[in-house]
Every structure is written in structure tokens, then in C-alpha cells.
Scaffold this active site. Structure first.
Site, PDB file in Angstrom:
ATOM      1  N   GLU A  21      52.507  25.007 -14.643  1.00 20.39           N
ATOM      2  CA  GLU A  21      53.815  25.449 -15.124  1.00 20.39           C
ATOM      3  C   GLU A  21      54.941  24.763 -14.361  1.00 20.39           C
ATOM      4  O   GLU A  21      54.923  24.697 -13.131  1.00 20.39           O
ATOM      5  CB  GLU A  21      53.953  26.964 -14.974  1.00 20.39           C
ATOM      6  CG  GLU A  21      55.314  27.486 -15.459  1.00 20.39           C
ATOM      7  CD  GLU A  21      55.360  28.988 -15.548  1.00 20.39           C
ATOM      8  OE1 GLU A  21      54.520  29.537 -16.290  1.00 20.39           O
ATOM      9  OE2 GLU A  21      56.193  29.604 -14.872  1.00 20.39           O
ATOM     10  N   ALA A  55      67.464  32.030 -16.953  1.00 22.61           N
ATOM     11  CA  ALA A  55      67.737  33.380 -17.440  1.00 22.61           C
ATOM     12  C   ALA A  55      68.715  33.345 -18.607  1.00 22.61           C
ATOM     13  O   ALA A  55      69.712  32.638 -18.584  1.00 22.61           O
ATOM     14  CB  ALA A  55      68.302  34.232 -16.313  1.00 22.61           C
TER      15      ALA A  55
END
Length: 294
Positions: A21, A55
Site C-alpha cells: 500500500e 482525508a
């Protein structure tokens, strides 16, 4: 050219499938470094790479750019994270359309954490409330995309209890997820309890453990506290005794190496490594290992 695989088929081999990742860098120099680290990680035969975004979707565009580069470098399948945070259904559909257009193969479908400065998830008007709804959207309109969802060996921080969290996970799987990738953990027994509980509740898709090597104890404690992952006393003591950063790095990498060996010996279908855009820790812990499930 490497033949691209469906996400489900990645885990049908007797080998332990490795994936890594990444996250979108903030600078062009960061992108260059990421690409160099991806090239180094290729020696371990990963099946695919995933990439997160900031975010509230703040770096979605950069995520797609990173995945394009990774696919050019490796010819491997790539996966984009996608959350419900801050997006309407139409915006999610637009992102999925663009992701498909540029060659993204899989989606890691998440509800998403509350934006920075807030403590509770709030549904965007015209958006989705739960990850299973996102899975349903993808499966219904973008059926060519593989779907991974998140599982929590030590229970999601917002869940009422472990069993409720498992029920929510099964709802995501039943909506069409191909695999479950777990949150990081540092004690393999937590994963085995979680895996057994998943099987008992009827979750039959591959359960893939997620591992984040500890390279700096201060950082590890911060990350672990964010996701409520317990750090074993033995690891905490060893890291404390290690003292300087270099010794902490060696202790953390060895712990992740032993986690990996134990997981492979216990028949996991794959391991997903959170590498934080670096390759040194992953390279050190994987060097010389035979990743064949027993």
C-alpha cells in the site's frame, strides 16, 4: 506483459500473495522517490499495489496519477482506495468512471474516517452512509472492478462491540466484496481469533492480514493509538531497550519478519504491507523468505 488477474483469483494459488500500500506524495520529488521504491519492491513478486488518498478526498487526483505511474512501471494491477466521506453518489460514480478509464483494476471500498478536526462521520447530502452501500454501488455499476473491504482484528474504534463489527463486515462481503484486508496488528493471535470468527459467521472470502513494520517506536505508538491496535509488551520492551532509531528499526523489522513467517505457516492466502512509500523495511523483512502457504 503480465496477465492481469481478477482480485479473487489473486488468492487462489498455494503461494502467499504479497501486495503493498502506497499513499499520494505531496511533491514531484516524493513521486520520484515512490517510483524508485516501487521498482525495488518488485523483486518480491507483488500481485498488486494499492494507493490511499487524503482525508475527505483531498488528493484523489494525485492517487490516480500515482496509480497510472505504478501501472506503467510494473504492468501489475492497481487498486484505488475510495471512501464515502465528503462525496455524493454522483461524485463517487464520476471518480469510479475516471478510475476505470485510466486502468484501475480494483477498489478498496471504505466508509472512511471523519475529516480532521471532527470526531463523528457525517453523511454527505446525496451521499452514502456505510461501506456496504459503496460496495453495492461498485458491484452494480462497475462490475469489472475487483473490491476489497476492511476488517478489524481488534474491532473498529467506533463499533459497539466485536460481534457487531463482524456483522457489519459480513454485510460488506455479502454486498459483493472479493476479499477482506485487515487493519494493522502486532499480535498474530488477534488475527487468528478474527479469522476464526469470520469463518464462524459465514464470511468465506479470503481474509488478508495487513502488516505495518515498526521502524520508529514513537510513530508506531501514534499510529496504533489511532486505530486501537495493541502493541505487545515484548515488542514495546524491545523497542524501548533498543534506544536509537537504527536499533529500533532492526527490532521492528524483525518483529514484522517473524509475524510474516508465522502467518505464512498458518496458511494465510496473502499479506498486505503498509509500506508508507518506503521500501527499506519491507525489503529487509521479506529478504530470503519463502512465501508459500502451508
Amino acid at each position: 506483459m503480465i496477465c492481469l488477474m481478477t482480485l479473487a483469483s489473486v488468492y487462489q494459488s498455494t503461494d502467499c500473495a504479497i501486495s503493498f500500500e502506497l499513499f499520494p506524495p505531496k511533491t514531484s520529488e516524493g513521486v520520484d522517490l515512490l517510483c524508485k521504491n516501487v521498482e525495488r519492491l518488485m523483486q518480491f513478486g507483488p500481485k498488486y499495489f494499492t494507493c490511499t488518498y487524503g482525508a475527505g478526498g483531498s488528493s484523489q487526483g494525485t492517487t490516480l496519477e500515482v496509480l497510472q505511474k505504478v501501472k506503467e512501471i510494473t504492468s501489475l494491477p492497481v487498486a484505488s482506495h475510495l471512501t464515502c466521506v465528503g462525496s455524493t453518489v454522483k461524485e463517487l460514480e464520476t471518480y469510479l468512471t475516471e478510475a476505470s478509464r485510466i486502468g484501475v483494476d480494483y477498489i478498496v471500498a471504505l466508509r472512511g474516517d471523519p475529516p480532521k478536526g471532527t470526531t463523528q462521520f457525517e453523511v454527505t447530502e446525496g451521499g452514502l452512509k456505510y461501506a456496504n452501500e459503496l460496495v453495492e454501488l461498485i458491484r452494480g455499476q462497475f462490475s469489472d472492478l475487483g473490491i476489497a473491504v476492511a476488517g478489524y482484528p481488534e474491532t473498529h474504534q467506533e463499533a459497539v462491540d466485536f460481534q457487531t463489527d463482524l456483522t457489519n463486515l459480513k454485510r460488506k462481503v455479502d454486498a459483493g466484496a472479493d476479499i477482506v484486508i485487515t487493519q494493522l496488528f502486532y499480535d498474530n493471535d488477534d488475527f487468528y481469533r478474527f479469522r476464526d470468527a469470520c469463518q464462524k459467521i459465514g464470511i468465506e472470502v479470503p481474509i488478508v492480514p495487513g502488516i505495518l513494520p515498526v521502524t520508529n517506536f514513537k510513530q508506531a505508538k501514534r499510529i496504533a493509538s489511532m486505530c486501537k491496535a495493541a502493541i505487545p509488551q515484548s515488542l514495546e520492551s524491545a523497542m524501548t531497550e533498543a534506544g536509537d532509531d537504527q536499533d529500533q528499526f532492526r527490532v521492528g523489522v524483525e518483529h514484522a519478519r517473524q509475524q510474516t513467517i508465522d502467518l505464512v505457516n498458518n496458511g494465510v492466502p496473502g499479506i498486505h504491507y503498509y509500506v508508507l512509500n518506503k521500501s527499506e523495511a519491507a525489503a529487509d523483512l521479506l529478504d530470503g523468505l519463502s512465501l508459500t502457504s502451508c
